[in-house]
Design a protein around this motif. Structure first.
Motif, PDB file in Angstrom:
ATOM      1  N   GLN A   1       5.435  -2.233  -5.812  1.00  0.00           N
ATOM      2  CA  GLN A   1       7.160  -1.470  -5.931  1.00  0.00           C
ATOM      3  C   GLN A   1       8.736  -2.389  -4.835  1.00  0.00           C
ATOM      4  OE1 GLN A   1       8.841   0.747  -8.522  1.00  0.00           O
ATOM      5  NE2 GLN A   1       6.651   0.392  -9.269  1.00  0.00           N
ATOM      6  N   VAL A   2       9.537  -2.183  -5.933  1.00  0.00           N
ATOM      7  CA  VAL A   2      10.519  -3.231  -4.538  1.00  0.00           C
ATOM      8  C   VAL A   2      11.193  -2.751  -4.516  1.00  0.00           C
ATOM      9  CG1 VAL A   2      11.715  -5.522  -4.735  1.00  0.00           C
ATOM     10  CG2 VAL A   2       9.922  -5.725  -5.730  1.00  0.00           C
ATOM     11  N   ILE A   3      12.092  -2.277  -2.694  1.00  0.00           N
ATOM     12  CA  ILE A   3      12.885  -1.106  -2.205  1.00  0.00           C
ATOM     13  C   ILE A   3      13.685  -2.102  -2.134  1.00  0.00           C
ATOM     14  CG2 ILE A   3      13.428   0.580  -0.110  1.00  0.00           C
ATOM     15  CD1 ILE A   3      10.152   0.634  -0.746  1.00  0.00           C
TER      16      ILE A   3
ATOM     17  N   THR B   1       1.104  -1.378   0.017  1.00  0.00           N
ATOM     18  CA  THR B   1       0.253   0.051  -0.092  1.00  0.00           C
ATOM     19  C   THR B   1       1.275   1.326   0.099  1.00  0.00           C
ATOM     20  OG1 THR B   1      -0.158   0.480   2.293  1.00  0.00           O
ATOM     21  CG2 THR B   1      -1.689  -0.903   0.869  1.00  0.00           C
ATOM     22  N   PRO B   2       0.035   2.367  -0.498  1.00  0.00           N
ATOM     23  CA  PRO B   2       1.232   3.967  -1.192  1.00  0.00           C
ATOM     24  C   PRO B   2       2.285   3.858   0.704  1.00  0.00           C
ATOM     25  CG  PRO B   2      -1.011   3.647  -1.629  1.00  0.00           C
ATOM     26  CD  PRO B   2      -0.755   3.011  -0.812  1.00  0.00           C
ATOM     27  N   LEU B   3       3.138   4.135   0.312  1.00  0.00           N
ATOM     28  CA  LEU B   3       4.596   4.294   1.096  1.00  0.00           C
ATOM     29  C   LEU B   3       5.052   5.576   1.757  1.00  0.00           C
ATOM     30  CD1 LEU B   3       6.376   2.873   3.634  1.00  0.00           C
ATOM     31  CD2 LEU B   3       7.627   2.812   1.512  1.00  0.00           C
ATOM     32  N   PHE B   4       4.680   6.227   2.737  1.00  0.00           N
ATOM     33  CA  PHE B   4       5.125   7.934   2.449  1.00  0.00           C
ATOM     34  C   PHE B   4       6.451   7.647   4.135  1.00  0.00           C
ATOM     35  CE2 PHE B   4       4.936  11.846   4.742  1.00  0.00           C
ATOM     36  CZ  PHE B   4       5.827  12.491   4.256  1.00  0.00           C
TER      37      PHE B   4
ATOM     38  N   VAL C   1       6.037   5.779  -2.470  1.00  0.00           N
ATOM     39  CA  VAL C   1       6.252   4.645  -3.615  1.00  0.00           C
ATOM     40  C   VAL C   1       5.285   4.307  -3.589  1.00  0.00           C
ATOM     41  CG1 VAL C   1       7.824   3.083  -3.833  1.00  0.00           C
ATOM     42  CG2 VAL C   1       8.373   4.415  -1.823  1.00  0.00           C
ATOM     43  N   ARG C   2       4.817   3.683  -4.957  1.00  0.00           N
ATOM     44  CA  ARG C   2       3.095   3.051  -5.182  1.00  0.00           C
ATOM     45  C   ARG C   2       3.810   1.601  -4.664  1.00  0.00           C
ATOM     46  NH1 ARG C   2       1.055   3.504 -10.060  1.00  0.00           N
ATOM     47  NH2 ARG C   2       2.922   5.672 -11.207  1.00  0.00           N
TER      48      ARG C   2
ATOM     49  N   ALA D   1       8.240   4.861  -9.967  1.00  0.00           N
ATOM     50  CA  ALA D   1       8.077   4.357  -8.760  1.00  0.00           C
ATOM     51  C   ALA D   1       7.161   5.535  -8.373  1.00  0.00           C
ATOM     52  CB  ALA D   1       9.203   4.181  -7.912  1.00  0.00           C
ATOM     53  N   MET D   2       6.663   6.833  -7.609  1.00  0.00           N
ATOM     54  CA  MET D   2       6.508   7.663  -7.149  1.00  0.00           C
ATOM     55  C   MET D   2       5.294   7.328  -7.816  1.00  0.00           C
ATOM     56  SD  MET D   2       8.985   7.444  -5.286  1.00  0.00           S
ATOM     57  CE  MET D   2       8.243   8.225  -3.833  1.00  0.00           C
TER      58      MET D   2
END
Length: 355
Positions: free
Chosen positions: A220-222, A18-21, A216-217, A191-192
């Motif tokens: 996506q892989v971090i 889920t969106p990461l801030f 981050v959408r 990715a954003m």
């Protein structure tokens, strides 16, 4: 994993569900960015190039009038500055998808910016990931201490080292000295996305907040590096224990907190079960350990007291009616959501792999 004597070096892989801030502390006001409604993109200007252009064209006074009038930046650049689309593009530092956060027929919102490095690339700081792992590991220790009594003191669980025996709470005694996490590999602007902010009460009623975040959408892989120094940890923190702690905290979060809330009408299927809760916007419960340590009833009372009596929280929450949380059975009484592809999701749910 790479073993270097007492050092264990792992690939730490976060898959964003889920969106990461992860905020940088910077906020772009609605007259400080360009919004292209047809392309559904937002562009952030290079401030040095922008102000150099204003000075070279004697437009500083015009820009001051624009700021006071509150017009949109694209109109100022084209009408007052006489710039072409090509000229404007030369002033752009980066662009991201507006996703569901902005609508052409609605007022623009402030944008909380994501963490970026000196080259302007988005990345996830290792310190933030370490903090989230520290929280879930501490919750794991608490849940495995049925005899816990008295006031909560994290040093009882995290400071077993004897580097300074007379000052147990000193950071040099922390077992997390043996855990190191690198900053992530930089993320591309594709990715954003921008993600709006929504509050949902216990009955599932949703209220949109006039603010959006650069995130981050999903999917996506971090990638980061995790190093465990077993000369310090001595097996008390391992890959397996960290993954177990993440699962335990996620389950506790759902059965103790989320259970009090009716799902909003547009709730998506991804609820973050088994995930690490990371970054900003995830809410009070995911960052504190009142409930795991004191239990649901005393944890509720202490949370209410925190919001209604603590000077810091009282300033922020004076209109939120937290004194009613006792009757609702949970405090705080709002779940934090964002919207992606037309559905509502909690912030910052990340699947974790350690390889």
């Amino acid at each position: 994993m790479i073993q270097l004597e007492h050092l264990q070096v792992f690939d730490l892989i976060l898959t964003v569900r889920t969106p990461l801030f992860v905020g940088s502390g910077t906020e772009y006001l609605k007259n400080e960015y360009l919004y292209q409604p047809f392309a559904k993109r937002v562009s952030i200007l290079d401030q040095d190039a922008f102000f150099e252009m204003l000075a070279s064209r004697n437009l500083v006074d015009a820009y001051e009038r624009f700021i006071l009038n509150g017009d949109r930046l694209d109109r100022f650049l084209k009408t007052d500055c006489g710039l072409s689309d090509e000229d404007i593009q030369k002033l752009v530092r980066y662009s991201v998808s507006a996703a569901d956060a902005l609508q052409e027929d609605k007022p623009l919102q402030g944008i909380k910016a994501f963490q970026r490095n000196a080259a302007g690339q988005a990345y996830v700081p290792g310190a933030g990931v370490k903090g989230a792992l520290r929280t879930v590991y501490l919750a794991h220790c608490i849940q495995n201490d049925p005899a816990r009594t008295g006031e909560f003191n994290e040093a009882n669980y995290l400071h077993p080292l004897s580097c300074k025996p007379k000052k147990r709470e000193d950071a040099v005694n922390s077992i997390f000295r043996g855990v190191q996490i690198s900053d992530s590999i930089p993320l591309g602007d594709d990715a954003m996305i921008l993600a709006g902010k929504y509050d949902s009460g216990t009955e599932g009623m949703v209220h949109q907040i006039n603010l959006c975040r650069e995130c981050v959408r999903p999917d996506q892989v971090i990638r980061l590096k995790l190093t465990l120094d077993q000369s310090i940890l001595k097996g008390r923190i391992t890959k397996e224990i960290l993954l177990q702690s993440i699962r335990e905290f996620s389950e506790y979060y759902h059965k103790t907190y989320v259970k009090h809330f009716k799902a909003p009408r547009l709730a998506g299927a991804e609820d973050g079960r088994g995930c690490l809760i990371l970054g900003g916007g995830a809410g009070f419960f995911s960052k504190t350990l009142l409930y795991p340590y004191y239990g649901e009833q005393e944890g509720l009372e202490r949370a209410v007291n925190c919001f209604t009596q603590d000077r810091h929280y009282r300033r922020q929450c004076q209109t939120h009616k937290h004194e009613q949380d006792r009757q609702l059975g949970i405090s705080p009484h709002m779940l934090k959501y964002t919207k992606f592809n037309g559905q509502l999701y909690p912030f910052g749910m990340c699947e974790v792999q350690i390889e």
